[in-house]
Write an enzyme that holds these catalytic residues in place. Sequence first.
Site, short mmCIF file in Angstrom:
data_model
loop_
_atom_site.label_atom_id
_atom_site.label_comp_id
_atom_site.label_asym_id
_atom_site.label_seq_id
_atom_site.Cartn_x
_atom_site.Cartn_y
_atom_site.Cartn_z
N ASP A 189 0.82 -1.21 0.00
CA ASP A 189 0.00 0.00 0.00
C ASP A 189 0.85 1.26 0.00
O ASP A 189 2.05 1.23 0.30
CB ASP A 189 -0.96 0.01 1.19
CG ASP A 189 -0.25 -0.01 2.52
OD1 ASP A 189 0.76 -0.74 2.66
OD2 ASP A 189 -0.68 0.70 3.45
N GLU A 193 -0.12 -1.01 5.63
CA GLU A 193 0.98 -0.59 6.49
C GLU A 193 0.93 0.90 6.80
O GLU A 193 1.42 1.34 7.84
CB GLU A 193 2.32 -0.94 5.81
CG GLU A 193 3.53 -0.83 6.72
CD GLU A 193 4.17 0.56 6.75
OE1 GLU A 193 5.04 0.78 7.60
OE2 GLU A 193 3.80 1.41 5.90
#
Length: 371
Positions: free
Chosen positions: A70, A124
């Site tokens: 991400d 994350e």
Amino acid sequence: MLDLTADPADLLATIVDIESVSGNERQLADAVEAALRGCPHLDVLRDGDAVVARTHLGRPSRVAIAGHLDTVPVKNNLPSRRESGRIYGRGACDMKGGVAVALGLAASLTEPRHDITWIFYDHEEVAGDLNGLGRLARTRPELLEADFAVLMEPTSARVEGGCQGTSRFEITTTGTTAHSGRAWLGHNAIHDAAPILQRLAAYEPRTVVVDGLEYREGLNATWISGGVALNTIPDRCVVTVNFRFAPDRDEADARAHVAEVFAGYDLHYTDFSPAARPGLHLPAAQEFLAAVGGEPGPKYGWTDVARFAALGVPAVNYGPADAGLAHTDNEFCPIDELYTCRDALAAWLASRPREAQLAVPELVDERSLSG
């Protein structure tokens, strides 16, 4: 589809162009899963938008190599572009450069001297309770079992040991509302935040050496909110404080320290993530350092090496690009650092260093062409 045999720069550009802001990782996770399932030497599992691929070669040791899929939100920095030996675009630095290196190696290293667990995970860049690696640690901890781990965070292709811990807490002041034309009838909660800010302004953070690496701490207000209306004395103000602490502190010590700094105030914790010690004295870390070379440094900021450390797995940060560019509008990954990291990891993971060179004989030509 991702071509895992492509030049790392081309693979990185493709990965960057698949937008994967936190919460929207599925398309990229699907592409990663499909590409890895095309590698017969890997056993591939999917957990939400995390993809785990493992070798089962009966080696005496296992290493984990991890990277998150991400990114923070896009800000006019997609699609990617290649310029002056760099790949620009959202996530190119943090941390799709590392993901590209790891994916290429996952496909090409069919006979590594360690068994390898490749982990590509989600969420994350948001709250810790959503973190895909944390989810795996809670629900499938056996997937994270390893003798050593490498987190492919951007480190400018040098080893960074451990990480700072981080905590966020709120301090709330209260008052009494009144019309601002009759302020004496109320009590201003925002004004009562001044002593809190004064303590922060006067605070002198520590610099401390831990396992040979120098860490700097920080205690800072990162958000302040309060007010009812532009003509009303506020009855509430909330100051959010972030404490970044060195890895010689555990949770109890970190909390005790800020309680001392803010004696007399109630602290409401909204987030806490422990630090991780460097562990560079451990044999697995020493072997990794010898293989990749360079002078190790500390990791400023929190990374998922702390999750591995909590599971008893020594871990380091190592990946292409400068972490100082992470989350910036103009983030990029230098193409030469993609090759540096790939070469170093291939040499470390191959049965013999010479095998790593034979597996990628085109490296010299690729470097000369990348310009």
